[in-house]
Design a protein around this motif. Sequence first.
Motif, PDB file in Angstrom:
ATOM      1  N   ILE A 142      42.104  33.358  21.506  1.00  0.00           N
ATOM      2  CA  ILE A 142      42.830  32.187  22.014  1.00  0.00           C
ATOM      3  C   ILE A 142      44.063  32.690  22.746  1.00  0.00           C
ATOM      4  N   PHE A 143      44.298  32.084  23.913  1.00  0.00           N
ATOM      5  CA  PHE A 143      45.420  32.512  24.755  1.00  0.00           C
ATOM      6  C   PHE A 143      46.156  31.261  25.218  1.00  0.00           C
ATOM      7  N   ALA A 144      47.429  31.134  24.857  1.00  0.00           N
ATOM      8  CA  ALA A 144      48.271  30.016  25.309  1.00  0.00           C
ATOM      9  C   ALA A 144      48.777  30.329  26.716  1.00  0.00           C
ATOM     10  N   VAL A 145      48.285  29.573  27.697  1.00  0.00           N
ATOM     11  CA  VAL A 145      48.600  29.831  29.106  1.00  0.00           C
ATOM     12  C   VAL A 145      49.910  29.130  29.440  1.00  0.00           C
ATOM     13  N   LEU A 146      50.913  29.926  29.780  1.00  0.00           N
ATOM     14  CA  LEU A 146      52.230  29.380  30.142  1.00  0.00           C
ATOM     15  C   LEU A 146      52.546  29.784  31.578  1.00  0.00           C
ATOM     16  N   PRO A 147      52.838  28.816  32.454  1.00  0.00           N
ATOM     17  CA  PRO A 147      53.197  29.166  33.842  1.00  0.00           C
ATOM     18  C   PRO A 147      54.560  29.837  33.894  1.00  0.00           C
ATOM     19  N   ASP A 148      54.752  30.650  34.918  1.00  0.00           N
ATOM     20  CA  ASP A 148      56.032  31.361  35.050  1.00  0.00           C
ATOM     21  C   ASP A 148      57.139  30.448  35.574  1.00  0.00           C
ATOM     22  N   THR A 149      56.862  29.675  36.626  1.00  0.00           N
ATOM     23  CA  THR A 149      57.892  28.830  37.246  1.00  0.00           C
ATOM     24  C   THR A 149      57.649  27.342  37.032  1.00  0.00           C
ATOM     25  N   GLY A 150      56.435  26.969  36.704  1.00  0.00           N
ATOM     26  CA  GLY A 150      56.108  25.546  36.575  1.00  0.00           C
ATOM     27  C   GLY A 150      55.691  24.906  37.872  1.00  0.00           C
ATOM     28  N   LYS A 151      55.798  25.613  39.014  1.00  0.00           N
ATOM     29  CA  LYS A 151      55.396  25.070  40.308  1.00  0.00           C
ATOM     30  C   LYS A 151      53.979  25.476  40.682  1.00  0.00           C
ATOM     31  N   GLU A 152      53.315  26.243  39.827  1.00  0.00           N
ATOM     32  CA  GLU A 152      51.972  26.714  40.146  1.00  0.00           C
ATOM     33  C   GLU A 152      50.982  25.551  40.124  1.00  0.00           C
ATOM     34  N   THR A 153      50.040  25.591  41.042  1.00  0.00           N
ATOM     35  CA  THR A 153      48.944  24.614  41.066  1.00  0.00           C
ATOM     36  C   THR A 153      47.600  25.276  40.801  1.00  0.00           C
ATOM     37  N   ALA A 154      47.573  26.603  40.632  1.00  0.00           N
ATOM     38  CA  ALA A 154      46.362  27.338  40.252  1.00  0.00           C
ATOM     39  C   ALA A 154      46.778  28.514  39.372  1.00  0.00           C
ATOM     40  N   LEU A 155      45.939  28.851  38.382  1.00  0.00           N
ATOM     41  CA  LEU A 155      46.234  29.931  37.440  1.00  0.00           C
ATOM     42  C   LEU A 155      44.966  30.750  37.183  1.00  0.00           C
ATOM     43  N   ILE A 156      45.106  32.082  37.134  1.00  0.00           N
ATOM     44  CA  ILE A 156      44.049  32.942  36.606  1.00  0.00           C
ATOM     45  C   ILE A 156      44.344  33.117  35.120  1.00  0.00           C
ATOM     46  N   CYS A 157      43.563  32.428  34.318  1.00  0.00           N
ATOM     47  CA  CYS A 157      43.849  32.432  32.874  1.00  0.00           C
ATOM     48  C   CYS A 157      43.428  33.758  32.234  1.00  0.00           C
ATOM     49  N   GLY A 158      42.278  34.295  32.626  1.00  0.00           N
ATOM     50  CA  GLY A 158      41.797  35.564  32.062  1.00  0.00           C
ATOM     51  C   GLY A 158      40.607  36.062  32.845  1.00  0.00           C
ATOM     52  N   GLU A 159      40.094  37.236  32.453  1.00  0.00           N
ATOM     53  CA  GLU A 159      38.931  37.813  33.129  1.00  0.00           C
ATOM     54  C   GLU A 159      38.100  38.596  32.111  1.00  0.00           C
ATOM     55  N   VAL A 160      36.811  38.583  32.373  1.00  0.00           N
ATOM     56  CA  VAL A 160      35.860  39.391  31.622  1.00  0.00           C
ATOM     57  C   VAL A 160      35.403  40.506  32.559  1.00  0.00           C
ATOM     58  N   TYR A 161      35.580  41.773  32.182  1.00  0.00           N
ATOM     59  CA  TYR A 161      35.300  42.885  33.090  1.00  0.00           C
ATOM     60  C   TYR A 161      34.509  43.971  32.356  1.00  0.00           C
ATOM     61  N   ARG A 162      33.817  44.777  33.150  1.00  0.00           N
ATOM     62  CA  ARG A 162      32.991  45.847  32.606  1.00  0.00           C
ATOM     63  C   ARG A 162      33.872  47.026  32.210  1.00  0.00           C
ATOM     64  N   ARG A 163      33.516  47.640  31.098  1.00  0.00           N
ATOM     65  CA  ARG A 163      34.155  48.883  30.659  1.00  0.00           C
ATOM     66  C   ARG A 163      33.037  49.761  30.067  1.00  0.00           C
ATOM     67  N   GLY A 164      32.566  50.693  30.911  1.00  0.00           N
ATOM     68  CA  GLY A 164      31.415  51.520  30.498  1.00  0.00           C
ATOM     69  C   GLY A 164      30.169  50.666  30.410  1.00  0.00           C
ATOM     70  N   ASP A 165      29.500  50.718  29.250  1.00  0.00           N
ATOM     71  CA  ASP A 165      28.296  49.912  29.051  1.00  0.00           C
ATOM     72  C   ASP A 165      28.604  48.556  28.433  1.00  0.00           C
ATOM     73  N   GLY A 166      29.861  48.291  28.120  1.00  0.00           N
ATOM     74  CA  GLY A 166      30.198  47.024  27.484  1.00  0.00           C
ATOM     75  C   GLY A 166      31.122  46.175  28.362  1.00  0.00           C
ATOM     76  N   TRP A 167      31.663  45.127  27.728  1.00  0.00           N
ATOM     77  CA  TRP A 167      32.548  44.197  28.414  1.00  0.00           C
ATOM     78  C   TRP A 167      33.815  44.020  27.588  1.00  0.00           C
ATOM     79  N   LYS A 168      34.890  43.659  28.315  1.00  0.00           N
ATOM     80  CA  LYS A 168      36.179  43.398  27.662  1.00  0.00           C
ATOM     81  C   LYS A 168      36.776  42.118  28.250  1.00  0.00           C
ATOM     82  N   PHE A 169      37.715  41.553  27.512  1.00  0.00           N
ATOM     83  CA  PHE A 169      38.422  40.345  27.968  1.00  0.00           C
ATOM     84  C   PHE A 169      39.914  40.658  28.042  1.00  0.00           C
ATOM     85  N   ARG A 170      40.553  40.220  29.158  1.00  0.00           N
ATOM     86  CA  ARG A 170      41.994  40.422  29.352  1.00  0.00           C
ATOM     87  C   ARG A 170      42.653  39.070  29.624  1.00  0.00           C
ATOM     88  N   ALA A 171      43.762  38.793  28.978  1.00  0.00           N
ATOM     89  CA  ALA A 171      44.570  37.580  29.215  1.00  0.00           C
ATOM     90  C   ALA A 171      45.552  37.860  30.352  1.00  0.00           C
TER      91      ALA A 171
END
Length: 369
Positions: free
Chosen positions: A134-163
Amino acid sequence: MTQAMLKGSNIPLEATAIRAVLRWTPGTDVPDVDASALLLGPDDRVRSDEDFVFYNQPQHPSGLVRHLPKKPNQDTLTDTIEAELIGLQPEVRRVVIAASADGGTFGQVRDLSLLLYDASPGAPDAPDAEPVAIFAVLPDTGKETALICGEVYRRGDGWKFRALGQGYESGLVGLATQYGISVEDGEGAPEDDAAAEPEAIAAPEPAAVPETPAPAPEPAAAAPPAPASAPGTPPPAPSDATTQAHPPAYGYPHPVSPDPWDPQRTQPMHPAAAQGDSGYAYVPSQVPPLPPQAPGTGYPQPPAQAPAQPGYGYPQPQPGYGYPQPPAYGYPQQVQPTGPLPPPPPPIPAQVPDPHFVLPPQGPQFQNR
């Protein structure tokens, strides 16, 4: 066990499929939130526009990434992205989970968070299961209208999640354009419509041609003054044209006719010279020459020296005969009497009718019979 994520942190994933759920608290002043996913290649860009999964394109052509409808959950709303990681092509290096605010900014969105669930076959459903992270998404300035909340990416033969929590003020269109999506009329963004249609260049207006001023009319040439007649020379014979008998007033000639019964005649009338002749005859008279005029004006030239004025610059009145003279300066003065006043006239006695007055005898028509 649920892993609470901080901005920039990552965890390994053992799941072969994931379900990313965006959750927030709705309200009257809270904009709507939409979840989306971008499938990126080795160059961190999409391979085509089909790699963008959102509400207008809810499923990837491979069917492995899907956008699910919004669902209410008690006092919250959710929007979900599902991805089957084990079946994605090797060219797909990352799956970015993004959010966009419709009708406001993320400074107005309350309690926004990203919940990551295990969606592998045989895993419990999301309402009953415990989230992996679980990741609480907090905007930096409050003026954002789009956010990249997180990503799922390859690491070797597996996958990882980054906030992540990286914000954009250009909205979902600006975020998608950065990753290589060619946004067209499907998005209906005013920024893209203005960029796609070049502004029409207004043709320059022709310069105003100054009007040539009309030449001023030339003044009429003044008639030369009439030459003075030598003594003893008879005057010229009268013609049909009007003859001036005196200098023109205000520069214009006026015909002068001494005879009111014959306005065409301009010569004065004189008594007959022969004795015994009665009536009047036309006798040419000597017409005095006109004074010299200023060239081009029609006005007589002023005298060489102005006549002398009396003292103090004002003309003095001539003494009259038998009339009181006004004072030399100012207004007439009233003379106050110095002697005694004359006695008043006696009163007129009142007239009393005579009691012995008798009317004269009346005519027969008034006598009693």
